[in-house]
Design a protein around this motif. Structure first.
Motif, PDB file in Angstrom:
ATOM      1  N   GLY A  77       0.702  -1.142  -0.018  1.00 48.10           N
ATOM      2  CA  GLY A  77       0.030   0.035  -0.050  1.00 48.10           C
ATOM      3  C   GLY A  77       0.860   1.164   0.048  1.00 48.10           C
ATOM      4  O   GLY A  77       0.294   2.360  -0.154  1.00 48.10           O
ATOM      5  N   ALA A  78       2.163   0.984   0.121  1.00 43.63           N
ATOM      6  CA  ALA A  78       3.020   2.359   0.037  1.00 43.63           C
ATOM      7  C   ALA A  78       2.984   2.975  -1.340  1.00 43.63           C
ATOM      8  O   ALA A  78       3.136   4.250  -1.261  1.00 43.63           O
ATOM      9  CB  ALA A  78       4.358   1.929   0.318  1.00 43.63           C
ATOM     10  N   GLY A  79       2.840   2.390  -2.239  1.00 44.04           N
ATOM     11  CA  GLY A  79       2.723   2.993  -3.624  1.00 44.04           C
ATOM     12  C   GLY A  79       3.870   2.553  -4.495  1.00 44.04           C
ATOM     13  O   GLY A  79       4.024   3.093  -5.382  1.00 44.04           O
ATOM     14  N   LYS A  80       4.254   1.287  -4.343  1.00 47.16           N
ATOM     15  CA  LYS A  80       5.292   0.975  -5.220  1.00 47.16           C
ATOM     16  C   LYS A  80       4.785   0.775  -6.664  1.00 47.16           C
ATOM     17  O   LYS A  80       5.508   0.950  -7.495  1.00 47.16           O
ATOM     18  CB  LYS A  80       5.794  -0.504  -4.635  1.00 47.16           C
ATOM     19  N   SER A  81       3.689   0.129  -6.966  1.00 49.02           N
ATOM     20  CA  SER A  81       2.928  -0.330  -8.088  1.00 49.02           C
ATOM     21  C   SER A  81       2.729   0.914  -8.949  1.00 49.02           C
ATOM     22  O   SER A  81       2.848   0.996 -10.081  1.00 49.02           O
ATOM     23  CB  SER A  81       1.892  -1.409  -7.933  1.00 49.02           C
ATOM     24  N   THR A  82       2.279   1.966  -8.016  1.00 54.18           N
ATOM     25  CA  THR A  82       1.529   3.248  -8.517  1.00 54.18           C
ATOM     26  C   THR A  82       2.708   3.886  -9.120  1.00 54.18           C
ATOM     27  O   THR A  82       2.732   4.490 -10.077  1.00 54.18           O
ATOM     28  CB  THR A  82       0.826   3.971  -7.421  1.00 54.18           C
TER      29      THR A  82
HETATM   30  N1  LIG Z   1      -6.460   2.824  -9.625  1.00 51.10           N
HETATM   31  C1  LIG Z   1      -6.349   3.620  -8.310  1.00 51.10           C
HETATM   32  N2  LIG Z   1      -7.514   4.231  -7.806  1.00 51.10           N
HETATM   33  C2  LIG Z   1      -7.657   4.578  -6.443  1.00 51.10           C
HETATM   34  N3  LIG Z   1      -6.481   4.177  -5.556  1.00 51.10           N
HETATM   35  C3  LIG Z   1      -5.525   3.565  -6.133  1.00 51.10           C
HETATM   36  C4  LIG Z   1      -5.455   3.191  -7.434  1.00 51.10           C
HETATM   37  N4  LIG Z   1      -4.329   2.208  -7.417  1.00 51.10           N
HETATM   38  C5  LIG Z   1      -3.573   2.393  -6.251  1.00 51.10           C
HETATM   39  N5  LIG Z   1      -4.651   3.025  -5.438  1.00 51.10           N
HETATM   40  C6  LIG Z   1      -4.144   3.203  -3.756  1.00 51.10           C
HETATM   41  O1  LIG Z   1      -2.906   3.712  -3.928  1.00 51.10           O
HETATM   42  C7  LIG Z   1      -2.343   3.028  -2.723  1.00 51.10           C
HETATM   43  C8  LIG Z   1      -0.865   2.453  -3.175  1.00 51.10           C
HETATM   44  O2  LIG Z   1      -1.276   1.213  -3.750  1.00 51.10           O
HETATM   45  P1  LIG Z   1      -0.074   0.544  -4.478  1.00 51.10           P
HETATM   46  O3  LIG Z   1       0.586   1.395  -5.601  1.00 51.10           O
HETATM   47  O4  LIG Z   1      -0.457  -0.920  -5.127  1.00 51.10           O
HETATM   48  O5  LIG Z   1       0.842   0.034  -3.308  1.00 51.10           O
HETATM   49  P2  LIG Z   1       2.143  -1.109  -3.302  1.00 51.10           P
HETATM   50  O6  LIG Z   1       2.445  -1.572  -4.729  1.00 51.10           O
HETATM   51  O7  LIG Z   1       3.097  -0.350  -2.709  1.00 51.10           O
HETATM   52  O8  LIG Z   1       1.543  -2.202  -2.359  1.00 51.10           O
HETATM   53  C9  LIG Z   1      -3.294   2.273  -2.081  1.00 51.10           C
HETATM   54  O9  LIG Z   1      -3.616   2.828  -0.949  1.00 51.10           O
HETATM   55  C10 LIG Z   1      -4.144   1.903  -3.178  1.00 51.10           C
HETATM   56  O10 LIG Z   1      -5.475   1.633  -2.593  1.00 51.10           O
END
Ligand SMILES: Nc1ncnc2c1ncn2[C@@H]1O[C@H](COP(=O)(O)OP(=O)(O)O)[C@@H](O)[C@H]1O
Ligand SMILES: [Mg+2]
Length: 227
Positions: free
Chosen positions: A44-49
């Motif tokens: 949930g930190a935002g790595k994939s984002t």
């Molecule tokens: N398309 C989206 N719309 C709304 N919130 C999102 C979306 N993608 C990710 N998030 C939110 O952004 C935060 C980071 O998610 P993510 O990047 O998947 O984390 P990680 O890869 O580090 O586990 C989370 O709180 C997630 O719910």
């Protein structure tokens, strides 16, 4: 090669009263040619984002994302497509392919897209599939029916087919056996040796320690999450 300056990302949930979620605030980082940097931090930190923003799938609200000399935040869609074709490779967690295209062509396609001849692309595709232990009898079949691990190896072969100057790797060794994990780590080391700048997410700590030169804890850019 990969330079982020003051990048921020918020999501607006239009179906939930336009709630705004601040996911990443003021990210700055640089990855040089030949370097591999790991993104770490809690779920949930935002790595994939962050990885999706660097690939241009998610828009950044603010800041600069430079890949070579192109700023993806300001770039036109056709410039983003050109960067993806020539400069920036992305090995996603799952293979997404067009049905009915044989495995050899799935792997050769990124090379054909940058003008490699059919014969040379075919030869490199065969070499990569052998190296990743995909049985030859599968090469002319579509990977849609392959096992999860086979699909992941086809995905890796495709991702490493063209010698991209910059690469994003999302869990490239997840769910692979020891032999194939070793092959993937070798491909990463070879890419670094030819000068690729790499950002990776690796839950496998030993893999990370072996191929990554440094770690960046993404939670230090996450509002409300202690690093
Ligand atoms: N398309 C989206 N719309 C709304 N919130 C999102 C979306 N993608 C990710 N998030 C939110 O952004 C935060 C980071 O998610 P993510 O990047 O998947 O984390 P990680 O890869 O580090 O586990 C989370 O709180 C997630 O719910
Ligand atoms: Mg993730």
């Amino acid at each position: 090669m990969i330079d982020l300056n003051n990048v921020s990302k918020t999501f607006t949930l239009h179906n939930q009263g336009s709630a705004v979620i601040e996911v990443l605030n003021d990210v700055s980082l640089s990855v040089a040619a030949g370097e591999c940097v790991a993104l770490t931090g809690a779920s949930g930190a935002g790595k994939s984002t962050l990885m999706r923003m660097i690939y241009g799938n998610y828009m950044a609200q603010a800041g600069e994302i430079r890949i070579g000399d192109v700023d993806l935040v300001q770039a036109e869609p056709r410039e983003i497509i050109a960067v993806r074709r020539e400069v920036l490779g992305y090995v996603s967690q799952f293979l997404r392919v067009v049905p009915r295209v044989q495995t050899l062509d799935v792997v050769a396609e990124p090379m054909r897209a940058v003008g490699v001849s059919a014969d040379a692309a075919q030869a490199r595709a065969q070499a990569l599939l052998s190296q990743l232990n995909i049985p030859e009898r599968l090469w002319t079949l579509s990977p849609t029916t392959f096992s999860g691990g086979e699909q992941q190896r086809v995905n890796i072969a495709r991702g490493f087919a063209h010698a991209y100057p910059a690469m994003l790797l999302d869990e490239p060794t997840a769910s692979l056996d020891a032999t194939n994990r070793e092959v993937v780590l070798t491909l990463i080391e070879e890419a670094k040796a030819r000068g690729a700048a790499i950002i990776g997410i690796f839950h496998d700590e030993a893999a990370r320690a072996r191929v990554c030169d440094r770690e960046i804890d993404v939670s230090r850019f996450t509002p409300g999450m202690a690093a």
